[in-house]
Design a protein around this motif. Structure first.
Motif, PDB file in Angstrom:
ATOM      1  N   THR A 133       0.801  -1.167  -0.104  1.00  0.00           N
ATOM      2  CA  THR A 133       0.011   0.091   0.004  1.00  0.00           C
ATOM      3  C   THR A 133       0.791   1.116  -0.164  1.00  0.00           C
ATOM      4  N   GLU A 134       1.847   1.183   0.861  1.00  0.00           N
ATOM      5  CA  GLU A 134       2.644   2.388   0.882  1.00  0.00           C
ATOM      6  C   GLU A 134       3.436   2.909  -0.510  1.00  0.00           C
ATOM      7  N   LEU A 135       3.916   1.565  -0.904  1.00  0.00           N
ATOM      8  CA  LEU A 135       4.616   1.279  -2.398  1.00  0.00           C
ATOM      9  C   LEU A 135       3.695   1.957  -3.353  1.00  0.00           C
ATOM     10  N   ALA A 136       2.523   1.552  -3.352  1.00  0.00           N
ATOM     11  CA  ALA A 136       1.511   2.317  -4.242  1.00  0.00           C
ATOM     12  C   ALA A 136       1.174   3.721  -4.190  1.00  0.00           C
ATOM     13  N   VAL A 137       1.124   4.200  -2.957  1.00  0.00           N
ATOM     14  CA  VAL A 137       1.105   5.565  -2.550  1.00  0.00           C
ATOM     15  C   VAL A 137       2.159   6.253  -3.143  1.00  0.00           C
TER      16      VAL A 137
END
Length: 414
Positions: free
Chosen positions: A283-287
């Motif tokens: 999720t953090e990577l996508a953000v």
């Protein structure tokens, strides 16, 4: 990953080693598997983008928004693709900076279970619990009666307790089976007393089982589920069964094997640890990458070959050369004693670009095999390959590819 969409971004996935999204093949792929995989790559692009889905959607959108660019033109302007995959549980692929793997981003640590569920699971003791769900699209309540009865009989013979997501009332349920219309799947899979997950083999369910380290028994229904189920078996995460072949003994036997043999739990735990071992969460990577593209106004530095487009980067490659690249080996050891002859055969084109039809007999097969290949057309566009299918025929009879000297199926190894 959808190969045609990847090609539009400038990353052309070679069907010689990248399987299509519906099927998987033994590694390394044999010559026949590479040929079949290439046909699926091309055929699905035609079916989805040229003949059925995209044209129907485009017709509706153009009627409602006539000023909007074509969908396939919009696709070529994509700055970032978030891929629901991860190399720990998918075929590792060469990716562009604009292709970011965020597989299992929906997975999360467990929340406390409702008291009724918690008591049912812990009350099973050392025998444990089997969780059964066919997902949100295929409802267990629509299962044909003959299959439903097989599961009821099988569950009655098991010492384990069973939690079954079933959307309607069900009569004659064994005492060791709990029925519920909705269940917190991830919280159940994370419980250490849940021993096996009976699933339809959907991608998200498989990812959740791997994340929470629960072995699987898959019953694929459609789409990518057969491929996922084969992955489950080949990776030692569990096993799969075919609906048409189901018997009570098969269900009991498959579950018992997974419950007794510790290798399934060990394998899924090993893959779970690998998938979780990331510097930041999916999720953090996508953000981060989404905000990166916004900060850099589309991040054109990520585009690479996409700016030149699939047409420009491949305009000089002829279809015959592509076939030659994919299927012809340089040594006789991989293709058998006729490997060099096959190479000469594919190169023997006349002045019009047509490959002459040649016949030859394999030493290991009494039946003659033939190939008719027509070369000379450029691959112009990821969806403009109708002329290739219409004017280029590739036919291979069964028995065309003999085994090599090592007794393995013939194929390219590089």
């Amino acid at each position: 990953m959808e190969p045609r969409q990847s090609a539009v971004l400038g990353n052309v996935l070679n069907p010689a080693y990248v399987p299509n999204f519906l099927e998987d093949y033994p590694r390394p792929m044999s010559l026949w598997h590479r040929f079949h995989n290439a046909l699926v790559h091309i055929g699905f692009a035609l079916y989805w983008r040229k003949w059925t889905i995209v044209p129907l959607i485009q017709k509706e959108i153009s009627a409602q928004f006539p000023e909007l660019p074509l969908l396939l033109d919009l696709e070529r302007n994509v700055s970032l693709s978030l891929l629901n995959s991860h190399f720990s549980m998918n075929t590792p692929l060469p990716l562009l900076p604009s292709q970011v793997e965020v597989g299992a981003m929906h997975c999360r640590p467990a929340n406390p279970l409702p008291q009724e569920l918690e008591s049912w699971i812990t009350g099973a003791g050392s025998s444990g619990v089997i969780y059964f769900s066919l997902g949100s699209f295929a409802r267990s309540s629509t299962m044909p009666v003959q299959y439903r009865d097989l599961f009821i009989q099988a569950f009655r013979r098991l010492p384990q307790r069973v939690i079954w997501k079933y959307e309607e009332e069900l009569e004659d349920v064994p005492d060791n089976v709990m029925i519920s219309k909705w269940l917190p799947q991830q919280d159940i899979l994370a419980h250490n007393n849940v021993k096996v997950f009976i699933t339809h083999g959907g991608l998200l369910s498989m990812q959740e089982a791997i994340y929470h380290a629960t072995p699987l028994l898959a019953l694929p229904i459609y789409g990518d589920q057969p491929k996922n189920s084969m992955f489950i078996k080949n990776s030692g995460l569990g096993d799969f069964l075919i609906w048409e072949e189901l018997t009570v003994d098969m269900i009991v036997g498959a579950l018992t094997k997974i419950l007794i043999d510790p290798k399934y739990k060990e394998n899924v735990l090993r893959m779970s640890l690998s998938m979780r071992d990331q510097p930041i969460s999916p999720t953090e990577l996508a953000v981060f990458w989404t905000e990166y593209v916004i900060r850099h106004k589309g991040a054109p530095q990520e585009e690479g070959l996409a700016a030149a487009s699939f047409r420009e980067s491949h305009k000089s490659r002829k279809y015959g050369e592509l076939v030659h690249y994919m299927f012809v080996a340089t040594g006789s050891d991989t293709l058998g004693p006729w490997g060099k002859n096959a190479s000469k055969f594919l190169k023997a084109k006349d002045s019009s670009g047509l490959v002459k039809e040649r016949k030859f007999t394999c030493k290991y097969s009494p039946d003659p095999a033939f190939v008719l290949m027509v070369a000379g057309a450029s691959i112009a566009d990821p969806v403009d390959v109708a002329t290739i299918i219409g004017h280029h025929l590739v036919r291979i009879r069964q028995g065309f590819f003999p085994s090599n000297k090592r007794g393995k199926p013939s194929g390219l190894y590089y």
